[in-house]
Design a protein around this motif. Structure first.
Motif, PDB file in Angstrom:
ATOM      1  N   SER A   1     -11.753  12.057  -1.022  1.00  0.00           N
ATOM      2  CA  SER A   1     -11.816  12.052  -2.568  1.00  0.00           C
ATOM      3  C   SER A   1     -12.486  13.106  -3.563  1.00  0.00           C
ATOM      4  O   SER A   1     -12.332  13.452  -4.459  1.00  0.00           O
ATOM      5  CB  SER A   1     -12.716  10.637  -2.762  1.00  0.00           C
ATOM      6  OG  SER A   1     -13.849  10.673  -2.455  1.00  0.00           O
TER       7      SER A   1
ATOM      8  N   GLN B   1      -7.277  14.561  -5.658  1.00  0.00           N
ATOM      9  CA  GLN B   1      -7.197  14.137  -6.694  1.00  0.00           C
ATOM     10  C   GLN B   1      -5.929  14.389  -7.675  1.00  0.00           C
ATOM     11  O   GLN B   1      -5.435  13.633  -8.687  1.00  0.00           O
ATOM     12  CB  GLN B   1      -8.417  15.025  -7.652  1.00  0.00           C
ATOM     13  CG  GLN B   1      -9.743  14.456  -6.803  1.00  0.00           C
ATOM     14  CD  GLN B   1     -10.848  15.324  -7.357  1.00  0.00           C
ATOM     15  OE1 GLN B   1     -10.709  16.378  -8.384  1.00  0.00           O
ATOM     16  NE2 GLN B   1     -12.305  15.031  -7.200  1.00  0.00           N
TER      17      GLN B   1
ATOM     18  N   THR C   1       0.928  -1.175   0.066  1.00  0.00           N
ATOM     19  CA  THR C   1      -0.013   0.108  -0.027  1.00  0.00           C
ATOM     20  C   THR C   1       1.062   1.181   0.117  1.00  0.00           C
ATOM     21  O   THR C   1       2.000   1.186   0.605  1.00  0.00           O
ATOM     22  CB  THR C   1      -0.841   0.150   1.279  1.00  0.00           C
ATOM     23  OG1 THR C   1      -0.168  -0.049   2.597  1.00  0.00           O
ATOM     24  CG2 THR C   1      -2.011  -1.193   1.322  1.00  0.00           C
TER      25      THR C   1
ATOM     26  N   CYS D   1      -5.530   0.585 -13.831  1.00  0.00           N
ATOM     27  CA  CYS D   1      -6.043   1.349 -12.619  1.00  0.00           C
ATOM     28  C   CYS D   1      -7.352   1.052 -12.478  1.00  0.00           C
ATOM     29  O   CYS D   1      -8.249   1.222 -13.230  1.00  0.00           O
ATOM     30  CB  CYS D   1      -5.517   2.856 -12.865  1.00  0.00           C
ATOM     31  SG  CYS D   1      -5.991   3.739 -11.656  1.00  0.00           S
TER      32      CYS D   1
ATOM     33  N   VAL E   1      -2.769  -0.585 -10.258  1.00  0.00           N
ATOM     34  CA  VAL E   1      -2.914   0.353  -9.355  1.00  0.00           C
ATOM     35  C   VAL E   1      -4.471   0.418  -8.853  1.00  0.00           C
ATOM     36  O   VAL E   1      -5.338   0.325  -9.656  1.00  0.00           O
ATOM     37  CB  VAL E   1      -2.472   1.697  -9.776  1.00  0.00           C
ATOM     38  CG1 VAL E   1      -2.768   2.652  -8.554  1.00  0.00           C
ATOM     39  CG2 VAL E   1      -1.075   1.744 -10.216  1.00  0.00           C
ATOM     40  N   THR E   2      -4.743   0.160  -7.720  1.00  0.00           N
ATOM     41  CA  THR E   2      -6.055   0.069  -6.943  1.00  0.00           C
ATOM     42  C   THR E   2      -6.277   1.566  -6.107  1.00  0.00           C
ATOM     43  O   THR E   2      -5.485   1.530  -5.147  1.00  0.00           O
ATOM     44  CB  THR E   2      -6.481  -1.083  -6.414  1.00  0.00           C
ATOM     45  OG1 THR E   2      -6.195  -2.356  -7.207  1.00  0.00           O
ATOM     46  CG2 THR E   2      -7.936  -1.068  -5.845  1.00  0.00           C
ATOM     47  N   ILE E   3      -7.221   2.203  -6.331  1.00  0.00           N
ATOM     48  CA  ILE E   3      -7.430   3.664  -5.566  1.00  0.00           C
ATOM     49  C   ILE E   3      -8.608   3.181  -4.764  1.00  0.00           C
ATOM     50  O   ILE E   3      -9.883   2.984  -5.422  1.00  0.00           O
ATOM     51  CB  ILE E   3      -7.440   4.658  -6.540  1.00  0.00           C
ATOM     52  CG1 ILE E   3      -6.128   4.680  -7.303  1.00  0.00           C
ATOM     53  CG2 ILE E   3      -7.678   5.771  -5.728  1.00  0.00           C
ATOM     54  CD1 ILE E   3      -6.172   6.142  -8.257  1.00  0.00           C
TER      55      ILE E   3
ATOM     56  N   LEU F   1      -0.008   8.271 -10.230  1.00  0.00           N
ATOM     57  CA  LEU F   1      -0.392   7.173 -11.692  1.00  0.00           C
ATOM     58  C   LEU F   1       0.512   7.832 -12.651  1.00  0.00           C
ATOM     59  O   LEU F   1       1.016   6.732 -13.403  1.00  0.00           O
ATOM     60  CB  LEU F   1      -1.742   7.709 -11.986  1.00  0.00           C
ATOM     61  CG  LEU F   1      -2.420   6.487 -12.897  1.00  0.00           C
ATOM     62  CD1 LEU F   1      -2.172   5.209 -12.484  1.00  0.00           C
ATOM     63  CD2 LEU F   1      -3.734   6.865 -13.331  1.00  0.00           C
TER      64      LEU F   1
ATOM     65  N   LEU G   1      -2.721   9.857   1.188  1.00  0.00           N
ATOM     66  CA  LEU G   1      -3.932   9.490   0.379  1.00  0.00           C
ATOM     67  C   LEU G   1      -4.999   8.709   0.993  1.00  0.00           C
ATOM     68  O   LEU G   1      -4.473   7.497   1.762  1.00  0.00           O
ATOM     69  CB  LEU G   1      -3.114   8.307  -0.638  1.00  0.00           C
ATOM     70  CG  LEU G   1      -2.069   9.038  -1.633  1.00  0.00           C
ATOM     71  CD1 LEU G   1      -1.327   8.178  -2.574  1.00  0.00           C
ATOM     72  CD2 LEU G   1      -2.663  10.095  -2.598  1.00  0.00           C
TER      73      LEU G   1
ATOM     74  N   ALA H   1      -8.752   7.549   0.664  1.00  0.00           N
ATOM     75  CA  ALA H   1      -9.920   7.457  -0.423  1.00  0.00           C
ATOM     76  C   ALA H   1     -11.220   7.556  -0.004  1.00  0.00           C
ATOM     77  O   ALA H   1     -12.057   6.657  -0.620  1.00  0.00           O
ATOM     78  CB  ALA H   1      -9.530   6.612  -1.510  1.00  0.00           C
TER      79      ALA H   1
ATOM     80  N   LEU I   1     -10.547   1.846 -10.265  1.00  0.00           N
ATOM     81  CA  LEU I   1     -11.274   2.844  -9.230  1.00  0.00           C
ATOM     82  C   LEU I   1     -12.779   2.456  -8.507  1.00  0.00           C
ATOM     83  O   LEU I   1     -13.244   1.445  -9.075  1.00  0.00           O
ATOM     84  CB  LEU I   1     -11.726   4.319  -9.952  1.00  0.00           C
ATOM     85  CG  LEU I   1     -10.553   4.875 -10.622  1.00  0.00           C
ATOM     86  CD1 LEU I   1     -11.225   5.962 -11.428  1.00  0.00           C
ATOM     87  CD2 LEU I   1      -9.495   5.388  -9.611  1.00  0.00           C
TER      88      LEU I   1
ATOM     89  N   VAL J   1      -3.511  11.965  -6.375  1.00  0.00           N
ATOM     90  CA  VAL J   1      -3.404  10.423  -7.203  1.00  0.00           C
ATOM     91  C   VAL J   1      -3.156  10.734  -8.543  1.00  0.00           C
ATOM     92  O   VAL J   1      -2.497   9.570  -9.076  1.00  0.00           O
ATOM     93  CB  VAL J   1      -4.925   9.950  -7.018  1.00  0.00           C
ATOM     94  CG1 VAL J   1      -5.174   9.096  -7.959  1.00  0.00           C
ATOM     95  CG2 VAL J   1      -5.336   9.861  -5.401  1.00  0.00           C
TER      96      VAL J   1
END
Length: 820
Positions: free
Chosen positions: A686, A692, A669, A712, A799-801, A699, A679, A681, A714, A695
């Motif tokens: 967010s 924003q 993480t 990626c 990438v997982t947000i 990326l 960060l 979320a 979301l 992030v």
């Protein structure tokens, strides 16, 4: 290319296309134990460790071993007289095996122990009790035929001998009409039709088996109180399991049977991957089929382009417009496994697209062909909601009793099981159902049976309308009221619906759906008249309502507390065309088209929802009837809670290790971005520009250091739209596009549009013209996250947000939380 390897696991030879990983060997060993002893398996193996290949090779290897045992016993399985004789002889020549329970241990004789087998534990069974019957190529079929089989045979009988020639230029004669819908038949509602007889008499040709009329007799088998070394006594812990397993080893005629393998996955895309894996193995020539909807398999150009394919297909089959489906008449060209493999060339594992292409070439219905191929198939692929949903199982004629059930990628199986046992309908749909039933009653068509169903709809509608006063406001223009399952049973009891009356209603529904011909007067002449039945939409409403009620009343209302019933009121905007107004002389005048605009009207919508909160409700239909359930995924931990939620005892459990070393990949993480900002979320963070922008910078940094494909994910489409708008305004989107080709997952849209975007992503990674690969921004629980295979260069970084939590205002989610 790797050379194939043969493994002996649990006494069964398994052919593997390459040297297996340790995790694959562990999976195949667990599966073999489960299939030998008729136990359920819960297997976790990380994504990319070859689960699908291990599932296919072990299950098909075990199945072929059972076929070999049947052949060694002599005779074909389909030949009743011969098979019974040989099976009986083989049993006589086989010495009795001692029971391994406590009371028989002293009397048991020393025996050779197979170290590959596990000791008897609770439901563990010796491997010789494995089911041993499956239709083999070329054997005769003695079991009852499906509806599609009966219709196809009638069609084939009515066709000309030269039916496989070009039919498009031949005149439309009676050969294009099934015997079930002959030209002389008349609908009951036509003018001048009068029934002569009062009591309906079923036509042997058009009526299916009347299971509800046949009284079944069951004789209880008494167990001897004395113990012998060759027979298990009633005190054995495995006695009941053995009796259950033996009953599954034989069909209704007493013949040995070999279980079919029903292989369920999440989506049709995953079935494509499974078929590709099967083609790599020596089992690629196995008899198979793939069950899917008309959306994927319909080849009729008059039906396929429309959204209501099911209704149009059924109308053509019933020849309501005086014409039937010419593609359905060609089902016999590809309904046989031998013909499919040796005449049409599908000798190896095939996909849905292969069957559809063949159907277009032969002008044959691939939808019904796939269902016909199920009769002789050894393995059947389908989305696993086809296996869990009782309505779909009935419509597809899927019988799971004594079969092997493999559920791959089953981490979402709980949600699917809850949805399968739930149902939601609008009040308007219920009123249309009531009106159609009322019309049947007034037309004196099976009056007493339709009247019972109509009265139920009347009572339910009246209760819904009276309960509107109990609704409490919940947000803007929405109100709701939620009852527990016990409360709704009390309500149904007050409406006259009890366990006994519900059983009668089920019998009435089965009766009114039976096709029937009766003698009637048509314009003064006697003729055969087809009795009309209720429409497909009305049938769907009643079947789904009865499905929920069946779960509520099952096992002395044991599942009632697992349900919540919600009545909700909301508003929807609809278009309404203004009526034509009369002028001064009384003539109707239609306004000019420029002034004739559709009016937007706000309409009240009442919905009644039956929410199942426990996945074990849907699994109750499976766990007691199937031989073995093999449930696998990459994320099933914790095993204990997963097993308890499904209400199934998984005797065999496995948590396999990954096939790669920890040094080959980094998983972790990231708590802060390149600018050092935290960060987080959550919803509050967010929405801020600082989050924003941070992030976006993170990326962009990943895209600069990672080659080829980057994924990626979301939490929602809403966040995707917000981030894209912000990055476009700040210029960050242009910087991302300079590094990689940026593609976003579309919200909705057609299958063709999504496939085109996905191909664009793959092509950008292969060519890398001016940019280093591509960036695919997708949504969790969307099309990209389920059922797609991103191997090698297609996903060098993921990438997982954020986390896709359910909507806090979702009424169903809040009720599910209360039960946890």
């Amino acid at each position: 290319m790797a050379s194939p390897v043969e493994y002996t696991i649990g006494g069964v030879k398994v052919h593997f296309p390459c040297k297996a990983y340790p995790s694959q060997l562990a999976m195949m060993n667990s599966i073999m134990r489960g299939l030998n002893y008729g136990q359920h398996c819960l297997l976790e193996s990380p994504t990319g460790s070859g689960k699908s290949l291990a599932l296919l090779c072990s299950a098909l290897g075990w199945q072929q071993a059972q076929m070999a045992k049947v052949k060694e016993g002599g005779g074909h399985v389909g030949d009743r007289s011969q098979s019974n004789k040989h099976v009986g002889d083989s049993k006589k020549s086989e010495p009795p095996r001692p029971c391994p329970c406590e009371c028989h241990r002293a009397a048991a004789q020393p025996a050779v122990v197979d170290l590959t087998e596990s000791p008897c534990k609770e439901t563990a069974q010796p491997s010789h009790t494995a089911s041993e019957h499956m239709p083999l190529p070329g054997e005769s079929q003695t079991k009852s035929q499906s509806l599609a089989s009966r219709l196809s045979e009638k069609v084939q009988a009515s066709l000309d001998p030269e039916c496989d020639k070009d039919e498009d230029f031949r005149p439309d004669r009676k050969r294009n009409r099934t015997s079930e819908y002959k030209s002389h038949k008349r609908q009951r509602t036509q003018q001048g039709v009068i029934f002569i007889d009062d009591e309906p008499e079923l036509d042997s040709e058009t009526s299916g088996p009347q299971s509800w009329k046949t009284a079944s007799t069951h004789q209880g088998a008494g167990l001897s109180s004395s113990c012998s070394s060759s027979e298990p006594c009633s005190r054995c812990p495995c006695a009941s399991a053995k009796d259950n397993l033996k009953s599954k080893d034989k069909d209704k005629d007493g013949n040995k049977k070999i279980p079919k393998i029903f292989f369920g996955t999440r989506t049709h895309k995953q079935i494509t991957q499974i078929a590709h894996e099967l083609k790599r193995t020596v089992y690629s020539g196995v008899h198979m089929t793939i069950l899917s909807s008309r959306d994927h398999t319909c080849v009729n150009p008059d039906v396929a382009p429309h959204f209501n394919r099911n209704e149009r297909c059924k109308d053509l089959l019933q020849a309501k417009d005086g014409r039937s489906c010419r593609f359905y008449h060609g089902v016999q060209k590809m309904r046989d496994q031998h013909t499919l493999q040796w005449v049409h060339g599908l000798r190896e594992a095939w996909d849905i697209e292969d069957l559809v292409s063949l159907g277009k070439r032969l002008r044959a219905c691939s939808y019904y062909a796939a269902r016909e191929l199920m009769q002789d198939a050894s393995i059947i692929f389908c989305p696993y909601n086809y296996l869990l949903d009782p309505i779909i199982r009935e419509s597809m004629e899927i019988d799971l009793e004594g079969q092997i059930l493999v559920l791959d990628e089953a981490h979402n199986i709980e949600d699917c099981a809850r949805e399968s046992a739930s149902y939601t309908l609008e009040l308007s749909g219920l009123q249309m159902t009531k009106d159609e039933l009322d019309g049947m009653v007034h037309s004196n068509i099976r009056r007493s049976k339709h009247e019972s169903l109509r009265n139920f709809c009347y009572a339910l509608i009246n209760w819904i309308q009276e309960s509107q006063a109990l609704l409490s406001e919940r947000g803007f223009e929405s109100a709701c009221k939620v009852w527990s399952g016990k409360d709704i049973l009390t309500v149904f009891h007050s409406l006259g619906v009890t366990f006994d009356t519900f059983s009668n209603m089920k019998q009435n529904l089965a009766s009114v759906l039976e096709k029937e011909e009766r003698v009637g007067l048509v314009n003064g002449k006697e003729d055969m008249v087809q009795v009309p039945i209720i429409s497909a939409s009305t049938t769907t409403v009643l079947k789904n309502l009865f499905m929920v009620l069946d779960f509520l009343y099952r096992d002395s209302c044991g599942f009632a507390e697992d349900y919540r019933i919600a009545l909700q009121r909301s508003y929807a905007w609809t278009n309404q065309v203004p009526p034509d107004l009369p002028d001064a002389q009384g003539f109707l005048v239609r306004p000019h088209h420029r002034h004739r605009q559709n009016a937007r009207v706000k309409k009240e919508v009442l919905t009644l929802s039956f929410w199942c909160l426990n996945p074990a409700v849907a699994f109750s239909d499976l766990s007691g009837s199937v031989r073995s359930i093999v449930l696998t995924s990459g994320t099933l931990s914790p095993m204990g809670s997963f097993s308890s939620e499904l209400g199934v005892k998984f005797t065999i459990q496995l948590e396999a290790n990954h096939v790669i070393n920890k040094s080959q990949v980094w998983v972790g993480t990231v708590g802060a971005g390149p600018q050092g900002r935290k960060l987080c979320a959550t919803f509050q963070h967010s929405e801020t520009f600082a989050f924003q922008d941070e992030v976006g910078d993170l990326l962009l940094h990943v895209c600069r250091v990672m080659a080829k494909g980057v994924l990626c994910f979301l939490p929602s489409y809403k966040m995707l739209d917000k981030l894209k708008d912000r990055w476009v305004n700040t210029g960050l989107w242009e910087k991302l596009d300079q590094e990689k080709t940026v593609i976003t997952e579309p919200r909705g849209g057609g299958k063709g549009d999504f496939d085109e975007l996905l191909q664009m992503y793959y092509d950008a990674i292969k060519t890398c013209e001016g940019r280093d690969g591509a960036l695919l921004i997708a949504v969790c629980r969307g099309k990209v996250s389920e059922g797609l295979d991103f191997t090698d260069d297609n996903a060098r970084a993921v990438v997982t947000i954020g986390i896709p939590f359910p909507n806090i205002k979702d009424l169903q989610a809040s009720r599910l939380k209360e039960t946890c």
